[in-house]
Design an enzyme around this catalytic site. Structure first.
Site, short mmCIF file in Angstrom:
data_model
loop_
_atom_site.label_atom_id
_atom_site.label_comp_id
_atom_site.label_asym_id
_atom_site.label_seq_id
_atom_site.Cartn_x
_atom_site.Cartn_y
_atom_site.Cartn_z
N LYS A 44 0.81 -1.19 0.00
CA LYS A 44 0.00 0.00 0.00
C LYS A 44 0.86 1.26 0.00
O LYS A 44 0.39 2.36 -0.20
CB LYS A 44 -0.89 0.04 1.27
CG LYS A 44 -1.83 -1.17 1.41
CD LYS A 44 -2.63 -1.07 2.71
CE LYS A 44 -1.99 -2.02 3.68
NZ LYS A 44 -2.78 -2.44 4.82
N GLY A 45 2.15 1.05 0.25
CA GLY A 45 3.04 2.18 0.49
C GLY A 45 3.20 3.17 -0.64
O GLY A 45 3.58 4.32 -0.42
N ASP A 100 7.38 2.49 -2.72
CA ASP A 100 7.72 3.54 -1.75
C ASP A 100 9.21 3.59 -1.46
O ASP A 100 9.83 4.64 -1.51
CB ASP A 100 6.90 3.37 -0.45
CG ASP A 100 6.98 1.97 0.15
OD1 ASP A 100 7.68 1.10 -0.40
OD2 ASP A 100 6.33 1.74 1.19
N ASP A 150 14.86 -1.03 0.28
CA ASP A 150 15.63 -1.24 1.51
C ASP A 150 16.54 -2.45 1.30
O ASP A 150 17.60 -2.33 0.69
CB ASP A 150 14.64 -1.41 2.68
CG ASP A 150 15.32 -1.55 4.02
OD1 ASP A 150 16.54 -1.34 4.11
OD2 ASP A 150 14.63 -1.86 5.01
N LYS A 192 17.21 3.50 0.55
CA LYS A 192 18.08 3.51 1.73
C LYS A 192 19.50 3.16 1.32
O LYS A 192 19.71 2.22 0.54
CB LYS A 192 17.58 2.51 2.78
CG LYS A 192 16.40 3.04 3.57
CD LYS A 192 16.10 2.20 4.79
CE LYS A 192 14.86 2.73 5.47
NZ LYS A 192 14.37 1.85 6.55
N PHE A 211 14.38 4.80 10.14
CA PHE A 211 12.99 4.43 9.90
C PHE A 211 12.18 5.68 9.58
O PHE A 211 12.25 6.67 10.31
CB PHE A 211 12.40 3.71 11.11
CG PHE A 211 10.99 3.24 10.88
CD1 PHE A 211 10.75 2.03 10.25
CD2 PHE A 211 9.91 4.02 11.26
CE1 PHE A 211 9.45 1.60 10.00
CE2 PHE A 211 8.60 3.61 11.02
CZ PHE A 211 8.37 2.39 10.39
N VAL A 212 11.44 5.64 8.49
CA VAL A 212 10.63 6.78 8.10
C VAL A 212 9.16 6.39 7.98
O VAL A 212 8.83 5.22 7.78
CB VAL A 212 11.11 7.40 6.77
CG1 VAL A 212 12.43 8.15 6.95
CG2 VAL A 212 11.24 6.35 5.67
N ASP A 216 3.98 3.52 6.53
CA ASP A 216 3.24 3.41 7.78
C ASP A 216 4.13 3.26 9.01
O ASP A 216 5.29 2.86 8.92
CB ASP A 216 2.32 2.18 7.73
CG ASP A 216 3.10 0.88 7.79
OD1 ASP A 216 4.06 0.71 7.00
OD2 ASP A 216 2.80 0.03 8.65
N ARG A 251 -0.03 6.67 7.08
CA ARG A 251 0.28 6.67 5.65
C ARG A 251 -0.24 7.93 4.97
O ARG A 251 0.21 8.30 3.90
CB ARG A 251 -0.35 5.45 4.96
CG ARG A 251 0.22 4.10 5.37
CD ARG A 251 -0.38 3.02 4.46
NE ARG A 251 -0.20 1.68 4.99
CZ ARG A 251 0.85 0.90 4.76
NH1 ARG A 251 1.83 1.34 4.01
NH2 ARG A 251 0.91 -0.32 5.26
P1 5GP Z 1 12.73 -4.41 1.22
O1 5GP Z 1 11.99 -5.59 0.70
O2 5GP Z 1 13.52 -3.65 0.18
O3 5GP Z 1 13.55 -4.74 2.44
O4 5GP Z 1 11.69 -3.44 1.87
C1 5GP Z 1 10.74 -2.82 1.20
C2 5GP Z 1 9.53 -2.61 2.07
O5 5GP Z 1 9.84 -2.55 3.48
C3 5GP Z 1 8.94 -1.27 1.74
O6 5GP Z 1 8.07 -1.36 0.64
C4 5GP Z 1 8.27 -0.91 3.03
O7 5GP Z 1 6.98 -1.48 3.06
C5 5GP Z 1 9.13 -1.52 4.11
N1 5GP Z 1 10.09 -0.54 4.66
C6 5GP Z 1 11.43 -0.50 4.51
N2 5GP Z 1 11.98 0.55 5.16
C7 5GP Z 1 10.93 1.21 5.74
C8 5GP Z 1 10.83 2.40 6.56
O8 5GP Z 1 11.80 3.09 6.90
N3 5GP Z 1 9.58 2.75 6.95
C9 5GP Z 1 8.46 2.04 6.62
N4 5GP Z 1 7.30 2.48 7.06
N5 5GP Z 1 8.53 0.92 5.85
C10 5GP Z 1 9.74 0.51 5.41
MG MG Z 2 6.01 -1.67 0.52
#
Ligand code: 5GP
Ligand code: MG
Length: 187
Positions: free
Chosen positions: A43-44, A100, A103, A131, A152-153, A159, A165
């Site tokens: 949903k991000g 969104d 990471d 990131k 963390f944001v 969210d 959100r």
């Molecule tokens: P990845 O699969 O690249 O580790 O992470 C992607 C997902 O992790 C993002 O779409 C998001 O939902 C969540 N995420 C990663 N970092 C953050 C953060 O700092 N804040 C929030 N709210 N969600 C994050």
């Molecule tokens: Mg996401």
């Protein structure tokens, strides 16, 4: 309740608006002769998608995919679960995935593999935030709104425990902090 606390805003709605206008310009240029299909990750990415597509003057289609990576409230665990698949045909189309934040790379790495199974002409990635961390899965974003360190944001689609959100800005949350207005962790 910490009523008097102010959010630690990293990117204001004005900064986001300006950055998105530049990104739209770049994307429009790169996709000039292509059939653009935007796939947004629920949903991000919803606020980002809505503001981004409004800037395009060319035709495009968009659809959603629902993916979640399980973990606790602040870190993703890496188990990808698809909750909703795409429902439009992307065969021979030029797909731009909109998410969104990049990471660990697990979500977008998985997604790229998944979408490639439908036979698109190309798949590129556009994220609002990236990131600056070592990726677990090696995946690169082709368009990035803002880079940030490993903090963390929340807000503007992102969210904190499934809330906030809707905020028009992106704010940072310290390790033992909660958003202003939220009950503190000890209460
Ligand atoms: P990845 O699969 O690249 O580790 O992470 C992607 C997902 O992790 C993002 O779409 C998001 O939902 C969540 N995420 C990663 N970092 C953050 C953060 O700092 N804040 C929030 N709210 N969600 C994050
Ligand atoms: Mg996401």
């Amino acid at each position: 309740m910490n009523k008097d606390k102010q959010p630690n805003i990293l990117f204001s709605s004005e900064q986001i608006r300006e950055r998105l206008a530049t990104m739209v310009g770049e994307i429009e240029k790169d996709y000039r002769d292509k059939e653009l299909v935007v796939i947004a990750v629920l949903k991000g990415s919803v606020l980002f998608l809505a503001d981004l597509v409004r800037g395009f003057s060319r035709p495009l289609a968009f659809d959603f995919i629902g993916v979640s990576s399980y973990g606790n409230s602040r870190t993703s665990l890496g188990l990808i679960k698809m909750e909703k698949d795409i429902s439009i045909d992307i065969r021979d189309k030029d797909v731009l995935v909109v998410d969104d934040i990049l990471d660990t790379g697990r979500t977008l790495g998985w997604l790229k593999d998944h979408l490639n199974k439908f036979g698109p002409r190309s798949v590129k990635i556009c994220v609002l935030l990236e990131k600056e961390v070592d990726r677990v899965i090696d995946v690169e974003a082709n368009y990035v709104g803002f880079s940030l360190p490993n903090v963390f944001v929340y807000g503007y689609g992102l969210d904190y425990r499934d809330r906030y959100r809707h905020l028009p800005y992106i704010a940072q949350l310290g390790d033992n902090e909660v958003p202003p207005g939220e009950k503190s962790l000890e209460e």
